[in-house]
Design a protein around this motif. Structure first.
Motif, mmCIF file in Angstrom:
data_model
loop_
_atom_site.group_PDB
_atom_site.id
_atom_site.type_symbol
_atom_site.label_atom_id
_atom_site.label_comp_id
_atom_site.label_asym_id
_atom_site.label_seq_id
_atom_site.Cartn_x
_atom_site.Cartn_y
_atom_site.Cartn_z
ATOM 1 N N VAL A 257 71.542 73.875 56.485
ATOM 2 C CA VAL A 257 71.540 72.584 57.168
ATOM 3 C C VAL A 257 70.462 72.559 58.254
ATOM 4 O O VAL A 257 69.743 71.575 58.420
ATOM 5 C CB VAL A 257 72.926 72.280 57.777
ATOM 6 N N VAL A 258 70.332 73.661 58.986
ATOM 7 C CA VAL A 258 69.302 73.754 60.027
ATOM 8 C C VAL A 258 67.919 73.606 59.417
ATOM 9 O O VAL A 258 67.073 72.839 59.907
ATOM 10 C CB VAL A 258 69.418 75.088 60.784
ATOM 11 N N LEU A 259 67.668 74.320 58.332
ATOM 12 C CA LEU A 259 66.362 74.251 57.669
ATOM 13 C C LEU A 259 66.086 72.847 57.141
ATOM 14 O O LEU A 259 64.976 72.322 57.266
ATOM 15 C CB LEU A 259 66.303 75.265 56.530
ATOM 16 N N PHE A 260 67.111 72.246 56.530
ATOM 17 C CA PHE A 260 66.967 70.902 55.986
ATOM 18 C C PHE A 260 66.658 69.902 57.094
ATOM 19 O O PHE A 260 65.726 69.091 56.987
ATOM 20 C CB PHE A 260 68.255 70.504 55.256
ATOM 21 N N GLU A 261 67.437 69.945 58.172
ATOM 22 C CA GLU A 261 67.240 69.014 59.284
ATOM 23 C C GLU A 261 65.847 69.167 59.894
ATOM 24 O O GLU A 261 65.153 68.174 60.136
ATOM 25 C CB GLU A 261 68.285 69.265 60.373
ATOM 26 N N TYR A 262 65.469 70.409 60.165
ATOM 27 C CA TYR A 262 64.173 70.645 60.818
ATOM 28 C C TYR A 262 63.037 70.125 59.946
ATOM 29 O O TYR A 262 62.104 69.485 60.435
ATOM 30 C CB TYR A 262 63.997 72.137 61.104
ATOM 31 N N HIS A 263 63.119 70.395 58.651
ATOM 32 C CA HIS A 263 62.073 69.927 57.737
ATOM 33 C C HIS A 263 62.060 68.396 57.660
ATOM 34 O O HIS A 263 60.986 67.774 57.675
ATOM 35 C CB HIS A 263 62.304 70.525 56.355
ATOM 36 N N GLU A 264 63.229 67.789 57.576
ATOM 37 C CA GLU A 264 63.315 66.328 57.538
ATOM 38 C C GLU A 264 62.745 65.706 58.817
ATOM 39 O O GLU A 264 61.979 64.735 58.757
ATOM 40 C CB GLU A 264 64.791 65.911 57.388
ATOM 41 N N ILE A 265 63.131 66.263 59.963
ATOM 42 C CA ILE A 265 62.690 65.713 61.245
ATOM 43 C C ILE A 265 61.181 65.824 61.410
ATOM 44 O O ILE A 265 60.499 64.852 61.730
ATOM 45 C CB ILE A 265 63.409 66.416 62.419
ATOM 46 N N THR A 266 60.642 67.016 61.182
ATOM 47 C CA THR A 266 59.202 67.216 61.387
ATOM 48 C C THR A 266 58.389 66.401 60.402
ATOM 49 O O THR A 266 57.374 65.796 60.772
ATOM 50 C CB THR A 266 58.843 68.704 61.266
#
Length: 520
Positions: A257-266
């Motif tokens: 979830v952390v990886l997904f969120e960070y990638h989506e946000i950036t």
């Protein structure tokens, strides 16, 4: 085989889940979130921005209560009609001024600084209000509180939306406006408890207590994590990833979830930055030149109008004149009805805050308008019968019972559900500016309703109500045609619903994202 076309919903828009990438399952037990130290801390810290609309609820209920307090009426010369309208319209007038500070402060200095600044100003306004010695001083204090409250409220919802765990975002943000009802309860019981005091303390004490949530926020907001989306927008990607890792991954930098969120946000913010307009006029131009943004603008404006023009001004600011019109005239009865009615409102708001995640957003708006329409009709009929025969106590009591039912009907679609819907339909670059437009429209119509309703009640009495009956029907049609469903996708992927698949062009997988060391 050719790819299957996405399913269409009743409103003609693609089904969100068909277009948006699926959010991976968290390694955390988010259902039993209290078992995880950092996630537990995050959810407790969310209480600080949740207080952001407490002051707004306190204000409406306090003004209802003060109109039932003899000492307040005598001190200010028994205001009625246009004068009473000025008392109440001063607050939304301040709100109209305050909207112009939401984006400059929140986008340049951060969500936390904006909430802190608004809370400090709210404290100053409450101090002036409690110490008011004449009508102009009281009105000015309400302008100050209105400006401060809209700044805090306009930033509180985005902060919750942007820092909550994805699996808690809908409910956490939906809880935002329920604190309006909590503030209303506090004010209602304050005025019920102080109306017996002989002297100006009967209204100065509630006026001073309006600062209480702002004092709490001013002290505690600095312990709340900053929005990772704002951090990324300022080039502070390491801090953003560290925040996500700590609170959404419990220190596990490899949490999917952390990886997904960070990638989506950036990815989303990099794409948004290329087309971002950094001035109010540029943002307004972006709202009217892009088809998806035009629809967002239409939704925001219509939602703001519906939130103020559905008959709720009676319950929010002019309960005392309504109760007097059906035979309940004593201070005791009016303050008691106000206090108990606010409790019903809060309990219903808390319960309905879980509905958007279960049933979706659009259906709640529509059913809420249906129930308000039916109640408006019944209130009109009951008031007309009582005015025709003032010995008809059954008609008067029926109106009071219907007033109790109005708040739950409103809360079903326009409390937690609205507080969630508006921030999530806006992309990051337009979120605070879009909310400024929403609040500008909302407070503008609040001025109209709070100034016009007492004049209408004084001149045409119950004949004012059919206007709202007809208007709610128009609101229903607008919501049915304009509002898409947003339940399902991540905060970034909701853009697909308005802008189509081209809104997101995420290449590769999240596996390539560099991670920060796990926090111990």
């Amino acid at each position: 085989m050719a790819p299957q076309a996405p399913k269409l919903k009743a409103d003609g828009l693609p089904e969100a889940r068909e277009l948006a990438p699926t959010i991976p399952k968290s390694r955390l037990d988010t259902k039993h979130w209290w078992r995880h130290k950092n996630l537990r801390l995050l959810n407790l810290l969310l209480l600080v921005p949740l207080l952001s609309v407490y002051s707004q609820g306190f204000d409406g209920s306090m003004m209802n209560g003060l109109q039932s307090v003899s000492n307040w009426r005598e001190y200010f010369g028994t205001p009625s009609g246009a004068t009473l309208g000025i008392f109440n319209a001063a607050y939304p007038l301040g709100g109209v001024i305050g909207v112009f500070f939401i984006s400059p402060v929140a986008d340049n200095y951060g969500r936390k600084v904006a909430i802190g600044a608004g809370a400090g100003l709210c404290c100053a306004g409450a101090a002036i209000q409690a110490g008011a010695v004449n009508l102009p001083m009281f009105v000015i204090s309400r302008v100050v509180i209105g400006a401060a409250s809209v700044l805090v409220g306009g930033v509180g919802a985005p902060l919750i939306t942007e820092i909550a765990h994805p699996e808690h975002r809908s409910t956490a943000t939906a809880l935002f406006l329920t604190f309006y009802s909590l503030g209303a309860i506090t004010a209602a019981w304050c005025t019920f408890g102080t109306f017996r005091i002989d002297g100006s303390a009967s209204w100065r004490i509630p006026s001073a207590l309006q600062a209480l949530p702002s004092v709490i926020q001013l002290i505690t907001i600095w312990f709340v994590p900053e929005s990772p989306r704002w951090l990324v927008s300022k080039g502070r990607k390491e801090e953003a990833l560290a925040m996500l890792t700590k609170y959404h991954g419990e220190g596990d930098a490899g949490d999917p979830v952390v990886l997904f969120e960070y990638h989506e946000i950036t990815t989303a913010l990099e794409a948004e930055e290329e087309m971002a307009q950094h001035t109010y006029f540029g943002a307004l131009k972006e709202f009217v030149t892009n088809p998806g943004n035009r629809r967002r603008l239409a939704v925001m404006v219509w939602a703001a109008i519906c939130s103020q023009m559905s008959g709720n001004a009676f319950v929010s600011y002019y309960l005392a004149p309504i109760l007097s019109s059906v035979g309940l005239t004593s201070d005791l009865n009016q303050t008691l009805v106000n206090a108990t009615m606010q409790m019903v409102s809060w309990f219903s708001a808390m319960y309905f805050a879980t509905f958007p995640e279960k049933f979706g957003r659009r259906v709640l708006f529509l059913w809420s308008l249906v129930f308000m329409w039916l109640i408006d009709i019944a209130i009109t009929a009951g008031s007309a019968m009582f005015q025709k025969d003032q010995t008809n106590q059954a008609a008067g009591y029926a109106v009071v019972a219907l007033l109790y039912l109005f708040s739950p009907a409103y809360n079903l679609g326009f409390n937690g559900n609205l507080g969630l819907y508006i921030p999530e339909i806006l992309p990051f670059r337009l979120r605070t500016r879009g909310l400024a437009i929403f609040y500008f429209t909302q407070f503008g119509f609040m001025i109209l309703s709070t100034f016009a309703v007492p004049v209408g009640l004084e001149n045409i009495k119950w004949r004012l109500y059919p206007i709202f009956v007809a208007w709610v029907m128009v609101e229903f049609v607008g919501v049915y045609l304009l509002f898409p469903e947003t339940k399902g996708p991540s905060l970034e992927d909701i853009a697909i619903i308005f802008d189509g698949p081209k809104a997101k062009d995420i290449e590769g997988d999240v596996d390539h994202v560099e991670t920060a060391p796990a926090e111990k």
